[in-house]
Design a protein around this motif. Sequence first.
Motif, PDB file in Angstrom:
ATOM      1  N   ILE A 507      56.464  38.294  97.371  1.00 49.75           N
ATOM      2  CA  ILE A 507      56.858  39.161  98.488  1.00 49.75           C
ATOM      3  C   ILE A 507      58.157  39.895  98.156  1.00 49.75           C
ATOM      4  CG2 ILE A 507      57.683  39.150 100.874  1.00 49.75           C
ATOM      5  CD1 ILE A 507      55.668  36.938 101.455  1.00 49.75           C
ATOM      6  N   LYS A 511      58.778  43.957  98.091  1.00 51.26           N
ATOM      7  CA  LYS A 511      59.865  44.599  98.826  1.00 51.26           C
ATOM      8  C   LYS A 511      60.785  45.374  97.890  1.00 51.26           C
ATOM      9  CE  LYS A 511      60.045  41.313 102.687  1.00 51.26           C
ATOM     10  NZ  LYS A 511      60.843  40.277 103.387  1.00 51.26           N
ATOM     11  N   ARG A 512      61.021  44.809  96.707  1.00 55.70           N
ATOM     12  CA  ARG A 512      61.897  45.464  95.743  1.00 55.70           C
ATOM     13  C   ARG A 512      61.335  46.816  95.320  1.00 55.70           C
ATOM     14  NH1 ARG A 512      63.347  41.010  93.438  1.00 55.70           N
ATOM     15  NH2 ARG A 512      61.545  40.904  92.087  1.00 55.70           N
ATOM     16  N   ASN A 514      59.300  48.599  97.264  1.00 58.09           N
ATOM     17  CA  ASN A 514      58.916  49.329  98.482  1.00 58.09           C
ATOM     18  C   ASN A 514      57.400  49.455  98.617  1.00 58.09           C
ATOM     19  OD1 ASN A 514      61.627  49.849  99.300  1.00 58.09           O
ATOM     20  ND2 ASN A 514      61.742  51.526  97.809  1.00 58.09           N
ATOM     21  N   GLU A 516      53.685  48.079 100.229  1.00 52.68           N
ATOM     22  CA  GLU A 516      53.109  47.388 101.385  1.00 52.68           C
ATOM     23  C   GLU A 516      52.391  46.121 100.910  1.00 52.68           C
ATOM     24  OE1 GLU A 516      50.559  50.081 103.362  1.00 52.68           O
ATOM     25  OE2 GLU A 516      52.099  51.603 103.684  1.00 52.68           O
ATOM     26  N   GLU A 519      50.849  39.293 103.935  1.00 55.93           N
ATOM     27  CA  GLU A 519      51.312  37.981 103.505  1.00 55.93           C
ATOM     28  C   GLU A 519      50.149  37.020 103.263  1.00 55.93           C
ATOM     29  OE1 GLU A 519      54.531  34.546 104.832  1.00 55.93           O
ATOM     30  OE2 GLU A 519      54.597  36.555 105.724  1.00 55.93           O
TER      31      GLU A 519
END
Length: 555
Positions: A507, A511-512, A514, A516, A519
């Motif tokens: 995850i 996020k790093r 960017n 989508e 989970e």
Amino acid sequence: MLCGGIPIPNPPLSSSSPFQPLAMDTVLAIFAPPILSSSRSCNLSFAIPISLPKPLPFATSSLPRLHSPPSRNLGPFRAQVSVSAAQKTKDRLPAGLIVTETKGPQSTIRLSVEVPPAISQECYGEVLDEFSKKAKVPGFRQGKKVPENILLNYIGRQNIQQAIVEATLKKTLPHAMSSVEGRALKDSVRIVTKFSDMLDAFSLQDHLRYDIVADVSPEIKWLDKYKNLKIVVEIDNVVKAESASERELNRRYKALGSLRIVTDRGLQIGDLVVLDIFAKTVGQNECEGEKIPSAERKGFYLDTEERHNLLAGFLDSILGIQQGQTRTFPLQFPETWDQDNLRGVHAQFTVECKELFYRVLPELDDTLAEKLLPGCSSLNQNFFWVREAILQRCKQVEQTAIEQATDNAILDQLNKIIEVDIPRSLLEEQGRHLYGAKLLQLQVDNKINESQLASLTSERAVKQFIKKEEENISKIIKQMLAVSEIFKCEKLQYTTDELVKEVENSIAEFKRNNQEYEEEHVREQVEDVLEGAKVLEWLRENVDIQTCEEIDAVF
């Protein structure tokens, strides 16, 4: 026709009749079972992908080193229409269905369904009740009971019949699919009978017949015991720590030198040359065939002291060439070549020498110590330490390369000792995962922009990729299934802490960049990765593994 003994009138319609049949869009707005779309044409095959409540775990599998990392949904790769309520609840039927199961190729099951007239007649009554409640029939208050013959004229007999067939399918599908529930792969169940054929053959007094096809969990046939595997791992000399450290030290030393243009001779070992390389296959009767794009280069920098990455015979064929000269010579790709389509191929190479240089190297003394290895002050006192430090770094690289090569060799052997009839839906799903992962990596590396991504996520582009890579995708699926089977048979496990840690890392990576993500999907992917890692670890400890050096050079 009769429904439960009640005659259904069929009076002729005239232009003066106040009750004209409704348009189909209006009918669907009144009574729209969730299994159909108003845009469907009756000339098309009626195929409904159905999501079963408990999909098999390997439907979204990816394993380490199988080139299938967790991937997000990059576009509308696959249109999906779910049967929502129809697939989760089973209405009580007034009569039993007749379902005949037949095995088909590629791990498919065909269910031939016969619906007794009593069920269709019950659906007929429900359809009329629904229309009567929602239709705005002139002269009748909405929601009040409308006489059957007037309702039939207003809605239209063909529209009523279509709604009955749809309602019958909605009611019977969960029962018909009971025999494959738990075995069918996610989104693989589909009705293959044309809806138009069902309409043409429909009668309240006869059986309604339709066929369902589902891909089921494929059976694995072991051709040999996986515990008897004998693995031979070929290690390229490039990754051997001793030779790699010598090359690295030499590379650093050469980087401190300067280049001079060669003007009075041809190419020698030790020179650096810039080449334009062209290649064609050699056809019958020694005639030139097609170009080989993967073997062509323009402005190719070649250090003649680093021949380990060259096609055997290439360097010998260009020795002596001078700037501006062109040479043409034949070579054959070895049978061990990475690209399957070039193995054993005879090729005609044309090479043009664009620039030719020789090196002027500085004398080795203490002034070069810091440049060769930061922190080193004296070659005389610390040269052994310099070599040893580089060697230790190369040993780390060597160990990683050996582990990677061992895992690849194990997976290749597993692929050879199992037989699997791979379902088409599983092949397409894994192909889409591979394609999505490639696009994701291109995005992460900033090699494509948003407009390029949009064109690459078209359904046509995805299908072309799957068709081209079908053999490789099939190989990956066989490896996945074999690993999953071994994990279960050997009762292997991973800890909750391992799972949580890897999910958090995945995850964080999304996020790093960017990107989508879902989970739940990430968790499933991580579970498969951990499963694969545990199996490979177990196999490395329990099968016969030997290492040897590769002999053939590669270009």
